[in-house]
Scaffold this motif. Structure first.
Motif, PDB file in Angstrom:
ATOM      1  N   ASP A 125       0.830  -1.204   0.000  1.00 26.38           N
ATOM      2  CA  ASP A 125       0.000   0.000   0.000  1.00 26.38           C
ATOM      3  C   ASP A 125       0.867   1.257   0.000  1.00 26.38           C
ATOM      4  O   ASP A 125       0.528   2.248  -0.646  1.00 26.38           O
ATOM      5  CB  ASP A 125      -0.943   0.002   1.206  1.00 26.38           C
ATOM      6  N   THR A 126       1.988   1.213   0.720  1.00 29.58           N
ATOM      7  CA  THR A 126       2.916   2.348   0.741  1.00 29.58           C
ATOM      8  C   THR A 126       3.496   2.582  -0.651  1.00 29.58           C
ATOM      9  O   THR A 126       3.602   3.722  -1.106  1.00 29.58           O
ATOM     10  CB  THR A 126       4.054   2.099   1.754  1.00 29.58           C
ATOM     11  N   ASP A 127       3.853   1.498  -1.327  1.00 28.36           N
ATOM     12  CA  ASP A 127       4.349   1.613  -2.698  1.00 28.36           C
ATOM     13  C   ASP A 127       3.312   2.285  -3.591  1.00 28.36           C
ATOM     14  O   ASP A 127       3.641   3.143  -4.409  1.00 28.36           O
ATOM     15  CB  ASP A 127       4.679   0.236  -3.285  1.00 28.36           C
ATOM     16  N   LEU A 128       2.065   1.895  -3.426  1.00 29.01           N
ATOM     17  CA  LEU A 128       0.998   2.441  -4.261  1.00 29.01           C
ATOM     18  C   LEU A 128       0.828   3.939  -4.056  1.00 29.01           C
ATOM     19  O   LEU A 128       0.565   4.674  -5.009  1.00 29.01           O
ATOM     20  CB  LEU A 128      -0.312   1.709  -4.012  1.00 29.01           C
ATOM     21  N   VAL A 129       1.004   4.406  -2.830  1.00 31.49           N
ATOM     22  CA  VAL A 129       0.932   5.852  -2.558  1.00 31.49           C
ATOM     23  C   VAL A 129       2.038   6.575  -3.321  1.00 31.49           C
ATOM     24  O   VAL A 129       1.798   7.595  -3.981  1.00 31.49           O
ATOM     25  CB  VAL A 129       1.021   6.143  -1.045  1.00 31.49           C
ATOM     26  N   TYR A 130       3.250   6.062  -3.258  1.00 33.55           N
ATOM     27  CA  TYR A 130       4.367   6.661  -4.002  1.00 33.55           C
ATOM     28  C   TYR A 130       4.097   6.622  -5.509  1.00 33.55           C
ATOM     29  O   TYR A 130       4.324   7.606  -6.219  1.00 33.55           O
ATOM     30  CB  TYR A 130       5.679   5.940  -3.707  1.00 33.55           C
ATOM     31  N   LEU A 131       3.621   5.487  -6.000  1.00 29.44           N
ATOM     32  CA  LEU A 131       3.365   5.338  -7.430  1.00 29.44           C
ATOM     33  C   LEU A 131       2.300   6.329  -7.900  1.00 29.44           C
ATOM     34  O   LEU A 131       2.437   6.943  -8.967  1.00 29.44           O
ATOM     35  CB  LEU A 131       2.940   3.909  -7.758  1.00 29.44           C
ATOM     36  N   GLN A 132       1.263   6.510  -7.115  1.00 30.99           N
ATOM     37  CA  GLN A 132       0.221   7.464  -7.480  1.00 30.99           C
ATOM     38  C   GLN A 132       0.758   8.895  -7.459  1.00 30.99           C
ATOM     39  O   GLN A 132       0.400   9.703  -8.311  1.00 30.99           O
ATOM     40  CB  GLN A 132      -0.985   7.311  -6.559  1.00 30.99           C
ATOM     41  N   THR A 133       1.635   9.191  -6.503  1.00 30.40           N
ATOM     42  CA  THR A 133       2.242  10.520  -6.451  1.00 30.40           C
ATOM     43  C   THR A 133       3.107  10.754  -7.678  1.00 30.40           C
ATOM     44  O   THR A 133       3.032  11.817  -8.310  1.00 30.40           O
ATOM     45  CB  THR A 133       3.083  10.685  -5.163  1.00 30.40           C
ATOM     46  N   ILE A 134       3.915   9.773  -8.040  1.00 28.45           N
ATOM     47  CA  ILE A 134       4.771   9.891  -9.225  1.00 28.45           C
ATOM     48  C   ILE A 134       3.905  10.107 -10.464  1.00 28.45           C
ATOM     49  O   ILE A 134       4.180  10.994 -11.284  1.00 28.45           O
ATOM     50  CB  ILE A 134       5.675   8.652  -9.391  1.00 28.45           C
ATOM     51  N   ALA A 135       2.856   9.325 -10.610  1.00 31.07           N
ATOM     52  CA  ALA A 135       1.966   9.460 -11.773  1.00 31.07           C
ATOM     53  C   ALA A 135       1.347  10.850 -11.809  1.00 31.07           C
ATOM     54  O   ALA A 135       1.281  11.484 -12.875  1.00 31.07           O
ATOM     55  CB  ALA A 135       0.885   8.385 -11.728  1.00 31.07           C
ATOM     56  N   GLU A 136       0.914  11.340 -10.673  1.00 29.46           N
ATOM     57  CA  GLU A 136       0.296  12.669 -10.607  1.00 29.46           C
ATOM     58  C   GLU A 136       1.308  13.760 -10.956  1.00 29.46           C
ATOM     59  O   GLU A 136       0.986  14.706 -11.675  1.00 29.46           O
ATOM     60  CB  GLU A 136      -0.283  12.904  -9.206  1.00 29.46           C
ATOM     61  N   LEU A 137       2.533  13.633 -10.464  1.00 30.53           N
ATOM     62  CA  LEU A 137       3.559  14.626 -10.782  1.00 30.53           C
ATOM     63  C   LEU A 137       3.845  14.661 -12.284  1.00 30.53           C
ATOM     64  O   LEU A 137       3.982  15.742 -12.871  1.00 30.53           O
ATOM     65  CB  LEU A 137       4.836  14.343  -9.987  1.00 30.53           C
ATOM     66  N   TYR A 138       3.931  13.501 -12.906  1.00 27.52           N
ATOM     67  CA  TYR A 138       4.115  13.458 -14.364  1.00 27.52           C
ATOM     68  C   TYR A 138       2.912  14.075 -15.077  1.00 27.52           C
ATOM     69  O   TYR A 138       3.057  14.810 -16.052  1.00 27.52           O
ATOM     70  CB  TYR A 138       4.344  12.040 -14.864  1.00 27.52           C
ATOM     71  N   THR A 139       1.714  13.790 -14.585  1.00 27.49           N
ATOM     72  CA  THR A 139       0.498  14.315 -15.202  1.00 27.49           C
ATOM     73  C   THR A 139       0.480  15.839 -15.191  1.00 27.49           C
ATOM     74  O   THR A 139       0.056  16.462 -16.160  1.00 27.49           O
ATOM     75  CB  THR A 139      -0.753  13.763 -14.485  1.00 27.49           C
ATOM     76  N   ILE A 140       0.959  16.439 -14.112  1.00 27.35           N
ATOM     77  CA  ILE A 140       0.932  17.907 -14.035  1.00 27.35           C
ATOM     78  C   ILE A 140       2.123  18.554 -14.723  1.00 27.35           C
ATOM     79  O   ILE A 140       2.217  19.778 -14.758  1.00 27.35           O
ATOM     80  CB  ILE A 140       0.802  18.420 -12.582  1.00 27.35           C
ATOM     81  N   GLY A 141       3.004  17.737 -15.280  1.00 24.39           N
ATOM     82  CA  GLY A 141       4.066  18.304 -16.102  1.00 24.39           C
ATOM     83  C   GLY A 141       5.461  18.273 -15.522  1.00 24.39           C
ATOM     84  O   GLY A 141       6.382  18.854 -16.096  1.00 24.39           O
ATOM     85  N   PHE A 142       5.647  17.605 -14.403  1.00 21.40           N
ATOM     86  CA  PHE A 142       6.997  17.479 -13.855  1.00 21.40           C
ATOM     87  C   PHE A 142       7.822  16.589 -14.784  1.00 21.40           C
ATOM     88  O   PHE A 142       7.314  15.621 -15.331  1.00 21.40           O
ATOM     89  CB  PHE A 142       6.965  16.832 -12.471  1.00 21.40           C
ATOM     90  N   ASN A 143       9.099  16.926 -14.938  1.00 22.33           N
ATOM     91  CA  ASN A 143      10.002  16.024 -15.654  1.00 22.33           C
ATOM     92  C   ASN A 143      10.649  15.094 -14.624  1.00 22.33           C
ATOM     93  O   ASN A 143      10.424  15.243 -13.416  1.00 22.33           O
ATOM     94  CB  ASN A 143      11.040  16.803 -16.478  1.00 22.33           C
ATOM     95  N   SER A 144      11.450  14.163 -15.080  1.00 20.76           N
ATOM     96  CA  SER A 144      11.983  13.155 -14.155  1.00 20.76           C
ATOM     97  C   SER A 144      12.888  13.776 -13.091  1.00 20.76           C
ATOM     98  O   SER A 144      12.873  13.333 -11.939  1.00 20.76           O
ATOM     99  CB  SER A 144      12.711  12.046 -14.902  1.00 20.76           C
ATOM    100  N   ASP A 145      13.639  14.819 -13.437  1.00 18.89           N
ATOM    101  CA  ASP A 145      14.479  15.477 -12.426  1.00 18.89           C
ATOM    102  C   ASP A 145      13.631  16.148 -11.351  1.00 18.89           C
ATOM    103  O   ASP A 145      13.955  16.092 -10.162  1.00 18.89           O
ATOM    104  CB  ASP A 145      15.400  16.518 -13.080  1.00 18.89           C
ATOM    105  N   GLU A 146      12.536  16.783 -11.776  1.00 18.87           N
ATOM    106  CA  GLU A 146      11.647  17.437 -10.813  1.00 18.87           C
ATOM    107  C   GLU A 146      10.952  16.407  -9.925  1.00 18.87           C
ATOM    108  O   GLU A 146      10.786  16.635  -8.717  1.00 18.87           O
ATOM    109  CB  GLU A 146      10.620  18.295 -11.549  1.00 18.87           C
ATOM    110  N   VAL A 147      10.564  15.293 -10.495  1.00 17.34           N
ATOM    111  CA  VAL A 147       9.949  14.215  -9.702  1.00 17.34           C
ATOM    112  C   VAL A 147      10.950  13.705  -8.681  1.00 17.34           C
ATOM    113  O   VAL A 147      10.624  13.519  -7.504  1.00 17.34           O
ATOM    114  CB  VAL A 147       9.441  13.062 -10.601  1.00 17.34           C
ATOM    115  N   THR A 148      12.185  13.510  -9.117  1.00 19.20           N
ATOM    116  CA  THR A 148      13.238  13.042  -8.206  1.00 19.20           C
ATOM    117  C   THR A 148      13.407  14.007  -7.043  1.00 19.20           C
ATOM    118  O   THR A 148      13.456  13.598  -5.880  1.00 19.20           O
ATOM    119  CB  THR A 148      14.574  12.884  -8.961  1.00 19.20           C
ATOM    120  N   THR A 149      13.484  15.298  -7.355  1.00 17.20           N
ATOM    121  CA  THR A 149      13.645  16.317  -6.308  1.00 17.20           C
ATOM    122  C   THR A 149      12.481  16.271  -5.341  1.00 17.20           C
ATOM    123  O   THR A 149      12.665  16.279  -4.118  1.00 17.20           O
ATOM    124  CB  THR A 149      13.753  17.719  -6.934  1.00 17.20           C
TER     125      THR A 149
END
Length: 121
Positions: free
Chosen positions: A38-62
């Motif tokens: 479940d913890t993994d899923l929270v992170y995965l959903q956050t990553i997906a949302e960040l990409y959806t709003i336009g973050f690039n991989s460096d911004e997601v990493t930060t």
């Protein structure tokens, strides 16, 4: 839940799962045998949302590193989100200006005033 099930259920791309495997699990094997919690899923959903709003991989990493390593990250995360929001608003305003210019040219064409249309020869 295994990788394929997570991917299908949450409609996550291979890129998001691979990024997660590298950033959070510190493992780039992309094994289908790993069971996501479940913890993994929270992170995965956050990553997906960040990409959806336009973050690039460096911004997601930060963003994730702030979440991962700092106790007082809310202000910094809000700053990153605000910067992205301001970028998107600037894009919207630019598009609005372009639409206004299109509308003006259409009006000019409809009135026959552009490029000497309806001129007597």
């Amino acid at each position: 839940m295994d990788r394929r099930a997570v991917q299908a259920r949450y409609k996550l791309s291979d890129q998001i799962l691979s990024d997660y495997d590298i950033w959070i699990k510190n493992d780039d094997t992309s094994s289908n045998e790993y069971e996501y919690t479940d913890t993994d899923l929270v992170y995965l959903q956050t990553i997906a949302e960040l990409y959806t709003i336009g973050f690039n991989s460096d911004e997601v990493t930060t963003y994730l590193q702030l979440n991962e390593y700092s106790q007082q990250t809310t202000t910094q995360q809000i700053r990153l989100l605000t910067l992205k929001r301001n970028e998107k608003l600037a894009d919207i305003h630019q598009c609005e200006d372009q639409v206004a210019a299109i509308d003006y040219l259409r009006l000019q064409l409809n009135e026959g005033k552009q490029y000497g249309h309806n001129r007597e020869k």
